[in-house]
Design an enzyme around this catalytic site. Structure first.
Site, PDB file in Angstrom:
ATOM      1  N   LYS A   1      40.273  32.996  55.842  1.00 29.00           N
ATOM      2  CA  LYS A   1      39.455  31.943  55.059  1.00 29.00           C
ATOM      3  C   LYS A   1      40.102  30.800  55.302  1.00 29.00           C
ATOM      4  O   LYS A   1      40.681  30.168  54.255  1.00 29.00           O
ATOM      5  CB  LYS A   1      39.607  32.334  53.713  1.00 29.00           C
ATOM      6  CG  LYS A   1      39.135  33.772  53.078  1.00 29.00           C
ATOM      7  CD  LYS A   1      39.302  34.166  51.599  1.00 29.00           C
ATOM      8  CE  LYS A   1      38.930  35.699  51.152  1.00 29.00           C
ATOM      9  NZ  LYS A   1      39.549  36.727  51.743  1.00 29.00           N
TER      10      LYS A   1
ATOM     11  N   ASP B   1      40.498  23.506  55.482  1.00 31.27           N
ATOM     12  CA  ASP B   1      41.558  22.548  55.819  1.00 31.27           C
ATOM     13  C   ASP B   1      40.551  21.350  56.254  1.00 31.27           C
ATOM     14  O   ASP B   1      39.380  21.240  56.257  1.00 31.27           O
ATOM     15  CB  ASP B   1      42.599  22.769  56.739  1.00 31.27           C
ATOM     16  CG  ASP B   1      43.893  21.904  56.719  1.00 31.27           C
ATOM     17  OD1 ASP B   1      43.868  20.765  56.307  1.00 31.27           O
ATOM     18  OD2 ASP B   1      45.042  22.689  56.797  1.00 31.27           O
TER      19      ASP B   1
ATOM     20  N   ARG C   1      40.233  50.070  49.642  1.00 31.48           N
ATOM     21  CA  ARG C   1      40.955  51.422  48.756  1.00 31.48           C
ATOM     22  C   ARG C   1      40.213  52.579  48.709  1.00 31.48           C
ATOM     23  O   ARG C   1      40.991  53.664  48.860  1.00 31.48           O
ATOM     24  CB  ARG C   1      41.553  50.960  47.361  1.00 31.48           C
ATOM     25  CG  ARG C   1      42.769  49.993  47.629  1.00 31.48           C
ATOM     26  CD  ARG C   1      43.031  49.463  46.171  1.00 31.48           C
ATOM     27  NE  ARG C   1      41.991  48.183  46.188  1.00 31.48           N
ATOM     28  CZ  ARG C   1      41.932  47.357  45.212  1.00 31.48           C
ATOM     29  NH1 ARG C   1      42.754  47.310  44.148  1.00 31.48           N
ATOM     30  NH2 ARG C   1      40.730  46.424  44.928  1.00 31.48           N
TER      31      ARG C   1
ATOM     32  N   THR D   1      35.090  36.491  44.353  1.00 31.56           N
ATOM     33  CA  THR D   1      34.860  37.061  43.297  1.00 31.56           C
ATOM     34  C   THR D   1      35.802  37.149  42.091  1.00 31.56           C
ATOM     35  O   THR D   1      35.575  37.695  40.996  1.00 31.56           O
ATOM     36  CB  THR D   1      34.683  38.361  43.612  1.00 31.56           C
ATOM     37  OG1 THR D   1      35.704  38.941  44.542  1.00 31.56           O
ATOM     38  CG2 THR D   1      33.223  38.734  44.560  1.00 31.56           C
TER      39      THR D   1
ATOM     40  N   ASP E   1      39.989  38.049  58.512  1.00 28.34           N
ATOM     41  CA  ASP E   1      39.623  37.341  57.221  1.00 28.34           C
ATOM     42  C   ASP E   1      40.633  36.310  56.602  1.00 28.34           C
ATOM     43  O   ASP E   1      41.612  36.810  55.867  1.00 28.34           O
ATOM     44  CB  ASP E   1      39.562  38.807  56.090  1.00 28.34           C
ATOM     45  CG  ASP E   1      39.347  38.181  54.712  1.00 28.34           C
ATOM     46  OD1 ASP E   1      38.936  37.064  54.505  1.00 28.34           O
ATOM     47  OD2 ASP E   1      39.300  38.884  53.797  1.00 28.34           O
TER      48      ASP E   1
ATOM     49  N   LYS F   1      38.969  45.256  59.078  1.00 29.88           N
ATOM     50  CA  LYS F   1      39.014  43.886  58.355  1.00 29.88           C
ATOM     51  C   LYS F   1      40.738  43.642  58.448  1.00 29.88           C
ATOM     52  O   LYS F   1      41.411  44.532  57.914  1.00 29.88           O
ATOM     53  CB  LYS F   1      38.590  43.582  57.232  1.00 29.88           C
ATOM     54  CG  LYS F   1      38.889  42.305  56.531  1.00 29.88           C
ATOM     55  CD  LYS F   1      38.228  42.034  55.389  1.00 29.88           C
ATOM     56  CE  LYS F   1      38.930  42.385  54.110  1.00 29.88           C
ATOM     57  NZ  LYS F   1      39.980  41.370  53.650  1.00 29.88           N
TER      58      LYS F   1
ATOM     59  N   PRO G   1      38.373  19.142  58.906  1.00 28.57           N
ATOM     60  CA  PRO G   1      37.676  19.554  60.024  1.00 28.57           C
ATOM     61  C   PRO G   1      38.258  19.738  61.470  1.00 28.57           C
ATOM     62  O   PRO G   1      38.282  20.749  62.102  1.00 28.57           O
ATOM     63  CB  PRO G   1      36.454  18.388  59.989  1.00 28.57           C
ATOM     64  CG  PRO G   1      36.532  17.986  58.747  1.00 28.57           C
ATOM     65  CD  PRO G   1      37.763  18.027  58.250  1.00 28.57           C
TER      66      PRO G   1
END
Ligand code: C5P
Length: 232
Positions: free
Chosen positions: A61, A64, A211, A119, A59, A32, A66
């Site tokens: 994310k 904005d 980690r 999260t 990743d 990733k 379309p």
């Protein structure tokens, strides 16, 4: 692609990342790449890692309008990443546009998943900052269904939400779950965690592990342990 362990390469430079990946001689992990590394090194880091034979989850994310997301996704499709993501909060229209942009002229495309709620967002920030007055579990399930209706392949969610997402969106809808720690491991800043074996039991399709592998004394052994608990 079946169940797999994705290693979060949260490094700030290409040098550090490639030195880390050099340790893996037998199985090349699914990697990733997040915002920090991508913004520091640009598309060339994706090409370099791809050339070494790794699959890549980029990743970034996206969130904005379309049209902007559609055009950005076309660039990522040309980079030949395997998995990328958008925020479901961008709406069904934005997710559908992302999918369209990602689809290459020959009809192939990388997998596309949506972030439901980060999260780091809890019930109080959901209500007070975002003015969303429904329980977190209901919000996550609703966003997952919207992503499925837009044609996406799955969502990023906590392993604690994987069963609910599969129950409402179907078993084939992918759950990609960070927040994984070994039973005796340090939780760091993750608050709601599962072990790789527990994540397997609740039906996660991919675990994203940073980690516990990158900071381990022996990263290759830590990765192999994740694979044997989660995949084998
Ligand atoms: O080091 P650790 O295992 O906590 O890394 C988890 C990785 O998953 C990090 O790259 C983090 O940014 C990412 N992530 C997360 N929670 C989310 C989405 C992504 O921890 N909801």
């Amino acid at each position: 692609m079946g169940r797999d362990v994705i290693v979060a390469c949260d490094f700030s430079s290409a040098g550090e990342t490639l030195a880390f990946l050099d340790m893996f001689r037998e199985k090349k992990p699914f990697v990733k790449i997040g915002m920090e590394l991508f913004y520091a090194e640009g598309p060339s880091i994706v090409r370099q890692i791809k050339e070494r034979g790794h699959k890549i989850f980029l990743d970034l994310k996206l969130h904005d309008i379309p049209n902007t997301v559609k055009k950005a996704m076309a660039v990522l499709a040309r980079l030949d990443v395997d998995l990328c993501n958008v925020h479901a909060a961008g709406t069904k229209e934005m997710m559908a546009a992302a999918l369209e942009g990602l689809t290459r002229p020959d009809g192939t495309r990388p997998l596309l998943i949506a972030v439901t709620q980060l999260t780091s967002t809890d019930q109080s920030s959901l209500e007070n900052d975002l003015m969303i007055h429904a329980p977190m579990a209901q919000v996550v399930t609703h966003y997952a269904k919207t992503a499925r209706d837009a044609g996406l392949d799955g969502v990023v969610c906590s392993p604690l939400e994987a069963e609910k997402v599969h129950a409402s969106c179907g078993k084939a809808f992918l759950t990609v779950t960070p927040g994984v720690r070994f039973a005796e491991g340090d939780m760091g800043d993750q608050k709601r965690v599962m072990t790789p074996a527990q994540a397997k039991n609740v039906g996660s399709d991919y675990i994203v592990v940073g980690r516990p592998i990158t900071a381990a004394a022996d990263p290759v052994a830590a990765y192999s342990r994740c694979v044997s608990e989660f995949v084998d």
